[in-house]
Design an enzyme around this catalytic site. Structure first.
Site, PDB file in Angstrom:
ATOM      1  N   TYR A   2       0.797  -1.277   0.581  1.00  0.00           N
ATOM      2  CA  TYR A   2      -0.142   0.069  -0.277  1.00  0.00           C
ATOM      3  C   TYR A   2       0.735   1.617  -0.101  1.00  0.00           C
ATOM      4  CZ  TYR A   2      -3.596  -3.477   1.147  1.00  0.00           C
ATOM      5  OH  TYR A   2      -4.867  -4.385   1.410  1.00  0.00           O
ATOM      6  N   LYS A   3       1.889   0.865  -0.334  1.00  0.00           N
ATOM      7  CA  LYS A   3       2.905   2.135  -0.154  1.00  0.00           C
ATOM      8  C   LYS A   3       2.701   3.292  -1.458  1.00  0.00           C
ATOM      9  CE  LYS A   3       7.207   0.851   1.733  1.00  0.00           C
ATOM     10  NZ  LYS A   3       8.911   0.912   1.121  1.00  0.00           N
ATOM     11  N   THR A   4       1.421   2.621  -2.625  1.00  0.00           N
ATOM     12  CA  THR A   4       1.941   3.789  -3.595  1.00  0.00           C
ATOM     13  C   THR A   4       0.512   4.453  -3.099  1.00  0.00           C
ATOM     14  OG1 THR A   4      -0.278   1.854  -3.933  1.00  0.00           O
ATOM     15  CG2 THR A   4       1.927   1.902  -5.750  1.00  0.00           C
ATOM     16  N   GLN A   5       0.517   4.544  -1.563  1.00  0.00           N
ATOM     17  CA  GLN A   5      -0.668   5.787  -1.765  1.00  0.00           C
ATOM     18  C   GLN A   5      -0.129   6.890  -1.399  1.00  0.00           C
ATOM     19  OE1 GLN A   5      -4.246   5.394  -0.857  1.00  0.00           O
ATOM     20  NE2 GLN A   5      -4.110   3.188  -2.034  1.00  0.00           N
TER      21      GLN A   5
END
Length: 645
Positions: free
Chosen positions: A25-28
């Site tokens: 979920y780092k693309t948040q």
């Protein structure tokens, strides 16, 4: 589609107890560093032409204006993302607080450090772009040729120190020089090594080339060794980076903004590396995104303005009992209310109660696309994309399934569990065509597969079917068809990208004016307002004819019904007439038997003096509903008189 506002948001507390890999979920969060070339060609103003839509600013001004507008968008719409501006090829050099010669990175000027954009950063860019204030002589090109390896190494340091834990880190290079190291193989090799270092660090280099005067930007001279492309992300794209240029009514600034917006990452990541079981023993991995999300003004924090400078309030939450004693988390019990009593559960019992199997997407069959009705949409759809991280070859299998579903016009029916403790859902796997095709109904959505949530038996309500409304006359339908055909949207399609939410934009404008100490705007351009002049020009005559035809049809129908009632009344009327009342004999307040008497009573305001029986007799003879109280009957009769007499 109907859904609750928070259904697409990740659940907190006990709904999100599953241990997830933070890389999923780092693309948040996104960190973008603009690297803008400052050269004589970038500073050269465009040739003057008689076209009003032609470019008037230099390529450097257009690039800085683009960065300024993107920063304006992110400071409010994406408050967690970072952005910075790095100028290379400048005579002066500066890196962070280094006010000296900047010998570490010569001819690189860090105009705005990589950080969450603030009001001061926006003001600095605005002064440089709109006001033309360059007191420090920043935009002066260097006399020596730029060394790209220094610029890339400077960007490496910026990302390493400021955005070390960001999953999405991107370097946007804006330049019109396709060969900065012509004839210097050593400099090219050094730049390629620095680019490889950025790639290993997880930084994606995006090139936004600028071409003018029909000069083609040749990537093979230098940038093919600098840019590393993801084969899975660019599957089906044979072209390289889009070149920004002016022409055909499109300014260089708009072209740059369009190309940069096309590189926006998916912000609504829903799940990552989910097992997709196509058949027993055949499993691939996928990622899920939510491209469509309702945007509303959100309050991200509280601000205290009691001092000279506004400060963000640090909030704390505590749970207390009736005696104002702080309750620890271990003392809390969760439960449900059933039969007037509270049924409590231990945390492990509650987790076991919510356990509905492992997270998966499992195909259980296929159906014709026409078998899935439009009313079956209970939530918004999720876009899925293959991932090679868990199963190598997922992209090829995913592509084969997509092409087969498109070819046979079918959908897959699947069992879907997004997370370990999520509720299971039945979904239809819909294929979407290529957005570049002429037959595409949604060119703003990507091609691939979509998870279309389906209702269970408990979700379907029984509705009593009402009688169908009367069908209009064929002539009216044919006339209205001409009106509808002449009021079609471009390409007979609604494109949400063309119509910003006016309420949301007004909210952002007010926040921007308050943050930047600007004047409050008077109004905002509302693109959702109908174009009345254009509508009148296209269908004004058709609408006038349709109204005349409707009035004629209504008048004929009314006369037919009145004649029919009078004919039926003569047949059913008794031979002996009733003795008239004293009021009727005196002519005061009796029922109006003719339209002239009814209109006279309406003008004198004596309709309300009639009895309910008299009102119902008159209304029945005129074909008006007689249901309701006296006040409703009087109001209905007065409305009929106004419209017909």
């Amino acid at each position: 589609m109907s859904w609750r506002k928070d259904e697409d948001e990740r659940l907190d507390g006990d709904e999100g107890d599953e241990e997830l890999d933070e890389n999923d979920y780092k693309t948040q969060k996104d960190a973008v560093l603009f690297a803008i070339d400052v050269s004589k060609s970038m500073l050269k103003p465009p040739q003057t032409t008689g076209d009003k839509k032609a470019d008037k600013d230099s390529a450097l001004t257009a690039a800085l204006t683009c960065a300024y507008q993107i920063m304006q968008q992110r400071i409010i719409a994406q408050p967690r993302d970072m952005m910075g501006v790095l100028l290379f090829g400048t005579e002066k050099s500066k890196f962070r607080d280094d006010s000296g010669s900047g010998t570490g990175y010569p001819h690189c000027y860090l105009l705005s450090d990589l950080d969450i954009p603030g009001a001061e950063d926006v003001k600095k860019l605005k002064a440089l772009v709109e006001d033309g204030e360059d007191e420090d002589e920043i935009m002066v090109p260097s006399k020596e040729p730029v060394i790209m390896s220094n610029m890339l190494f400077c960007a490496n340091q910026v990302f390493t120190t400021n955005a070390a834990n960001f999953g999405s880190r991107r370097l946007f290079i804006v330049t019109d020089n396709d060969d900065p190291h012509a004839g210097d193989k050593q400099a090219k090799s050094s730049a390629a090594v620095r680019a490889k270092d950025l790639y290993d660090l997880g930084v994606v280099i995006e090139l936004f080339p600028i071409s003018r005067e029909d000069k083609k930007f040749d990537l093979s001279k230098f940038y093919d060794d600098i840019i590393y492309r993801d084969p899975a992300a660019e599957a089906g794209q044979s072209e390289g980076p889009k070149t920004s240029k002016s022409g055909d009514g499109l300014t260089l600034l708009n072209s740059l903004i369009s190309n940069i917006n096309s590189k926006q990452i998916p912000k609504r990541s829903y799940f990552s590396n989910l097992p997709f079981e196509l058949a027993p023993g055949l499993t691939i991995s996928i990622k899920g995104y939510m491209p469509l999300t309702r945007q509303t003004p959100t309050r991200s924090c509280y601000v205290y303005e009691g001092e000279e400078q506004a400060q963000v309030v640090q909030s704390e939450t505590a749970q207390v009992d009736f005696a104002a004693r702080t309750v620890e988390k271990s003392e809390l019990r969760k439960g449900y209310k059933f039969g007037g009593e509270h049924i409590c559960f231990k945390p492990e019992e509650l987790a076991e109660l919510k356990q509905m199997g492992k997270k998966t997407l499992r195909i259980i069959g296929f159906k014709k696309r026409s078998k899935i009705p439009s009313w079956a949409s209970v939530k918004k759809s999720i876009f899925i994309f293959p991932s090679e991280e868990q199963y190598v070859g997922s992209t090829r299998v995913f592509s084969a399934l997509w092409q087969k579903l498109l070819k046979d016009d079918k959908v897959g029916i699947a069992w879907f569990v997004a997370r370990e403790n999520a509720h299971p859902v039945m979904v239809a796997i819909y294929p979407s065509g290529n957005p570049d095709d002429d037959e595409a109904n949604t060119p703003y959505l990507p091609a691939g597969l979509w998870l279309y949530p389906l209702p269970f038996a408990d979700d379907v309500r029984s509705v009593d079917h009402v009688t169908a409304p009367p069908r209009p006359a064929d002539e009216l339908t044919d006339q209205m068809r001409q009106v509808i055909q002449n009021l079609q949207l471009p390409k007979a399609m609604y494109d949400p990208r063309r119509y910003p939410n006016p309420s949301l934009q007004w909210h952002y404008k007010i926040l921007q004016a308050k943050a930047l100490d600007e004047e409050t705007p008077d109004a905002i351009d509302d693109l959702t307002l109908p174009k009345y002049r254009q509508i009148d020009k296209r269908v004004g005559g058709y609408l006038a004819e349709w109204k005349e035809m409707l009035a004629k049809k209504a008048n004929d129908l009314q006369n037919t019904r009145a004649f029919k009632r009078e004919f039926e009344g003569d047949d059913e009327r008794p031979a002996k007439r009733a003795k008239p009342t004293k009021k009727a004999a005196s002519g005061g307040g009796g029922p109006a038997n003719s339209n002239a008497d009814l209109k006279k009573a309406f003008e004198q305001g004596t309709l309300g003096k009639m009895t309910v029986a008299e009102l119902k007799d008159i209304m029945a003879s005129k074909g008006i509903s007689t249901v309701g109280r006296k006040a409703e009957l009087v109001e209905r009769l007065e409305q009929w008189v106004e419209e017909n007499l």
